[in-house]
Enzyme design. Structure first.
Site, PDB file in Angstrom:
ATOM      1  N   ALA A 122     -61.113 -20.853  -5.084  1.00 36.68           N
ATOM      2  CA  ALA A 122     -62.372 -21.078  -4.372  1.00 36.68           C
ATOM      3  C   ALA A 122     -62.153 -21.647  -2.984  1.00 36.68           C
ATOM      4  O   ALA A 122     -63.056 -22.196  -2.377  1.00 36.68           O
ATOM      5  CB  ALA A 122     -63.250 -22.037  -5.191  1.00 36.68           C
ATOM      6  N   ASN A 191     -59.169 -27.965  -8.641  1.00 35.03           N
ATOM      7  CA  ASN A 191     -58.091 -26.998  -8.441  1.00 35.03           C
ATOM      8  C   ASN A 191     -57.994 -26.578  -6.975  1.00 35.03           C
ATOM      9  O   ASN A 191     -56.907 -26.266  -6.485  1.00 35.03           O
ATOM     10  CB  ASN A 191     -58.309 -25.780  -9.339  1.00 35.03           C
ATOM     11  CG  ASN A 191     -58.097 -26.132 -10.809  1.00 35.03           C
ATOM     12  OD1 ASN A 191     -57.126 -26.777 -11.168  1.00 35.03           O
ATOM     13  ND2 ASN A 191     -59.024 -25.715 -11.655  1.00 35.03           N
ATOM     14  N   HIS A 221     -67.200 -27.040  -0.648  1.00 31.09           N
ATOM     15  CA  HIS A 221     -65.958 -27.688  -0.223  1.00 31.09           C
ATOM     16  C   HIS A 221     -65.855 -27.616   1.295  1.00 31.09           C
ATOM     17  O   HIS A 221     -65.974 -26.538   1.881  1.00 31.09           O
ATOM     18  CB  HIS A 221     -64.736 -26.991  -0.839  1.00 31.09           C
ATOM     19  CG  HIS A 221     -64.837 -26.800  -2.329  1.00 31.09           C
ATOM     20  ND1 HIS A 221     -64.662 -27.825  -3.222  1.00 31.09           N
ATOM     21  CD2 HIS A 221     -65.104 -25.698  -3.066  1.00 31.09           C
ATOM     22  CE1 HIS A 221     -64.812 -27.357  -4.456  1.00 31.09           C
ATOM     23  NE2 HIS A 221     -65.080 -26.068  -4.382  1.00 31.09           N
TER      24      HIS A 221
END
Length: 270
Positions: A122, A191, A221
């Site tokens: 991601a 992750n 993010h």
């Protein structure tokens, strides 16, 4: 014509099942070899519509494939990784955070001839971070904001008695520290930070903030990199999967793109 590479998938959840379906539909140079799942009855039901149903095998038996993709709970990460590495296979982990405290696996892979390939997942701009890290980098930070329900079950929350579902009005900073500690406390949530740390300046020097934010519907993010070669600021908003809100819909697509890159004649990106 080059030989097809066979793929074994550990886990048939939000990531593994999507990847298995794509491989069954047909990806040049790749063939689905086998899968592993805790619930065999559910796995058989999920595989019922496949053109070619792969066998359901143990985690260790997946190492018969050329490529072993880990898309399982972090609790079985080491079992999957060890079998693949001891067999000299290509190991593609989705639980990248589980790799940080097990860097001895990298040394063992060097001895056995195995490869560990971390997919982008991601994350945005991983190639740029890797390029910057070839020179001088002064800081790498990542701020992660998730809907509170996407953080439920993290060991850090249980250890500190934090009820994220009680966060209803204003966003709340849940954690601030380095990527190594974040991976321990939030194995299903960071992750992206682990991959960023491995691509850049390492888990001890990579700073992460984790926010529970009731106002966001996507896993968000924001990455900031200060380097001698560039200043990078990147934000990505990932749509959570229906099966597992901790996982973004882009994650299985990223692993598929990673696998394509292993066999493609033309590969874009480093």
């Amino acid at each position: 014509m080059a030989r097809e590479l066979t793929v074994g998938i550990a886990g048939l959840g939000a990531i593994g099942l999507h990847l298995a379906r794509a491989l069954d539909a047909g990806v040049e140079g790749l063939k689905l070899h086998a899968v592993s799942a805790r619930d065999h009855a559910k796995a058989r039901a999920n595989l019922a519509g496949f053109k070619t149903q792969p066998p359901i095998v143990s985690l260790a038996e997946l190492a018969a494939a050329d490529i072993v993709v880990e898309a399982a709970p972090a609790s079985v990460f080491e079992e999957v990784a060890t079998a693949a590495i001891e067999a000299g296979r290509i190991f593609v982990p989705s639980s990248v955070g589980a790799l940080l405290p097990r860097m001895q696996l990298v040394e063992r892979a060097r001895e056995t001839g195995a490869r560990i390939i971390v997919p982008t997942g991601a994350l945005l701009g991983l190639d740029a971070v890797r390029a910057a890290a070839e020179g001088e980098v002064s800081s790498v930070t990542i701020e992660t904001r998730k809907p509170p329900r996407g953080l439920v079950g993290a060991p850090y929350l249980e250890q500190h008695g934090i009820d994220v579902l009680a966060v209803k009005d204003e966003k709340k900073l849940i954690f601030k520290g380095n990527a190594f500690d974040a991976a321990q406390g939030f194995p299903a949530n960071v992750n992206v930070a682990a991959a960023l740390a491995l691509a850049g300046i390492g888990p001890q020097r990579t700073t992460i903030e984790i926010w529970a934010d009731p106002h966001v519907t996507r896993n968000t993010h924001t990455i900031r990199v200060e380097a001698a070669s560039a200043r990078l600021t990147m934000t990505i908003e990932n749509v959570p999967s229906e099966e597992n809100p901790r996982t973004g819909k882009i994650t299985p697509l990223s692993i598929l793109a990673c696998l394509r890159g292993l066999t493609s004649t033309l590969k874009v990106g480093s």
